[in-house]
Design an enzyme around this catalytic site. Structure first.
Site, PDB file in Angstrom:
ATOM      1  CG  ASP A   7      -1.931  -1.063   1.268  1.00  0.00           C
ATOM      2  OD1 ASP A   7      -2.127  -1.726   0.231  1.00  0.00           O
ATOM      3  OD2 ASP A   7      -2.552  -1.244   2.341  1.00  0.00           O
ATOM      4  CG  ASP A 224      -9.022  -5.654   5.374  1.00  0.00           C
ATOM      5  OD1 ASP A 224     -10.056  -6.006   4.776  1.00  0.00           O
ATOM      6  OD2 ASP A 224      -8.138  -4.956   4.854  1.00  0.00           O
TER       7      ASP A 224
HETATM    8  O1  RIB Z   1      -8.948  -3.036   3.113  1.00  0.00           O
HETATM    9  C1  RIB Z   1      -7.756  -2.326   2.952  1.00  0.00           C
HETATM   10  C2  RIB Z   1      -6.915  -2.962   1.894  1.00  0.00           C
HETATM   11  O2  RIB Z   1      -7.581  -2.907   0.661  1.00  0.00           O
HETATM   12  C3  RIB Z   1      -5.587  -2.307   1.654  1.00  0.00           C
HETATM   13  O3  RIB Z   1      -4.563  -2.858   2.412  1.00  0.00           O
HETATM   14  C4  RIB Z   1      -5.383  -2.445   0.147  1.00  0.00           C
HETATM   15  O4  RIB Z   1      -4.237  -3.143  -0.197  1.00  0.00           O
HETATM   16  C5  RIB Z   1      -6.648  -3.117  -0.355  1.00  0.00           C
HETATM   17  O5  RIB Z   1      -6.491  -4.481  -0.502  1.00  0.00           O
END
Ligand code: RIB
EC number: 2.7.1.15
Length: 279
Positions: A7, A224
């Protein structure tokens, strides 16, 4: 199982509108990818995690593999493909809101090998998202479903034909926008509500679980972390899993970057103890 990205994060005063150019106050690089972020969150929350996915044969692929390994995530199922690893460009504004654009790289160019199939057939919980090819996710869900594992899909990013995949999942995890676009019936639907917690609807009834109030600095990866902790705690009961996932997601917003923002099991327990809903 899922994506692994590098990222590149730009801190901006305001998220760019279509056609607008904005200057960033700062730029930073972090490990990311929804798959990797969820795997790390699950491992930090106490799960035994094997990651299944793909990186490229570049320097980024080596760093991302090490990031997973250093966080206690098994990488036997992480294959290396010719070409670049996945990457993402993220803008974050002062309130912690973000925009994300992903170049899939290796995440979009692989199929399950026999070692990965064995890992999936052996798991208790399969947690996936949609930054990998839908046929790969569907094949994995078939294997896990057949072996009696719980299949959890974070339906993000939305889009694509997921009808067959939807029929194989036990739990769908979505934000409100994603939920409005996901019309499939699943046994359990969990909708994240950002600072307002999460809503559950399914065979366990309906309920809404609040989040602790925090001063968010970066919401990237909070969803996440929520998904990784939910998967870790699912077997302990829906209410319990939702509470811990909500607290973990809130704690994640206190840390910049997506790949390293997940709290430990101890930090989740301590925050849950201290948390009075609505305060
Ligand atoms: O949810 C966040 C993530 O979405 C980031 O880390 C980016 O890489 C995308 O996959």
């Amino acid at each position: 199982m899922g994506s692994v990205n590098t990222d590149t994060v730009f801190a901006v005063a305001a998220l760019p509108a279509p056609g607008e150019t904005v200057l960033a106050a700062a730029q930073s690089t972090h490990p990311g990818g929804k798959g990797a972020n969820q795997a790390v969150a699950a491992a930090r929350a106490g799960a035994r995690v094997q990651f299944v996915g793909a990186v490229g044969d570049d320097e980024a692929g080596l760093l991302l593999r090490r990031h997973l390994h250093d966080n206690g995530v098994g990488t036997e199922g992480l294959t290396t493909m010719p070409g670049p690893s996945g990457s993402a460009v993220i803008t974050v504004d002062p309130s912690g809101e973000n925009t994300i654009v992903v170049a899939p790289g290796a995440n979009g160019a692989w199929a399950l090998d026999s070692g990965q199939r064995n890992l999936i057939a052996d798991c208790d919980v399969l947690l996936m998202q949609l930054e990998i090819p839908i046929p790969v996710a569907t094949a994995a869900a078939e294997l896990a479903h057949a072996s009696g594992a719980t299949v959890i899909l974070n339906v993000s990013p939305p889009g694509g034909d997921v009808a067959e995949l939807a029929g194989l999942i036990d739990v769908a995890v979505l934000n409100e926008t994603e939920s409005a676009r996901f019309h499939h019936q699943v046994p359990h639907r969990v909708v994240t509500l950002g600072a307002h917690g999460a809503r559950y609807r399914g065979s366990g009834g309906t309920r809404t679980v609040p989040s602790p109030v925090v001063q968010a600095v970066d919401s990237t990866g909070a969803g996440d972390v929520f998904a990784g902790v939910l998967a870790t705690e699912w077997a302990g009961g829906i209410e319990h899993a939702l509470q811990r996932a909500c607290v973990a997601g809130a704690l994640a917003t206190l840390v910049a970057g997506a790949g390293d923002c997940a709290p430990s099991a101890e930090a989740i327990s301590a925050a849950l103890e201290a948390f009075t809903p609505g305060r």
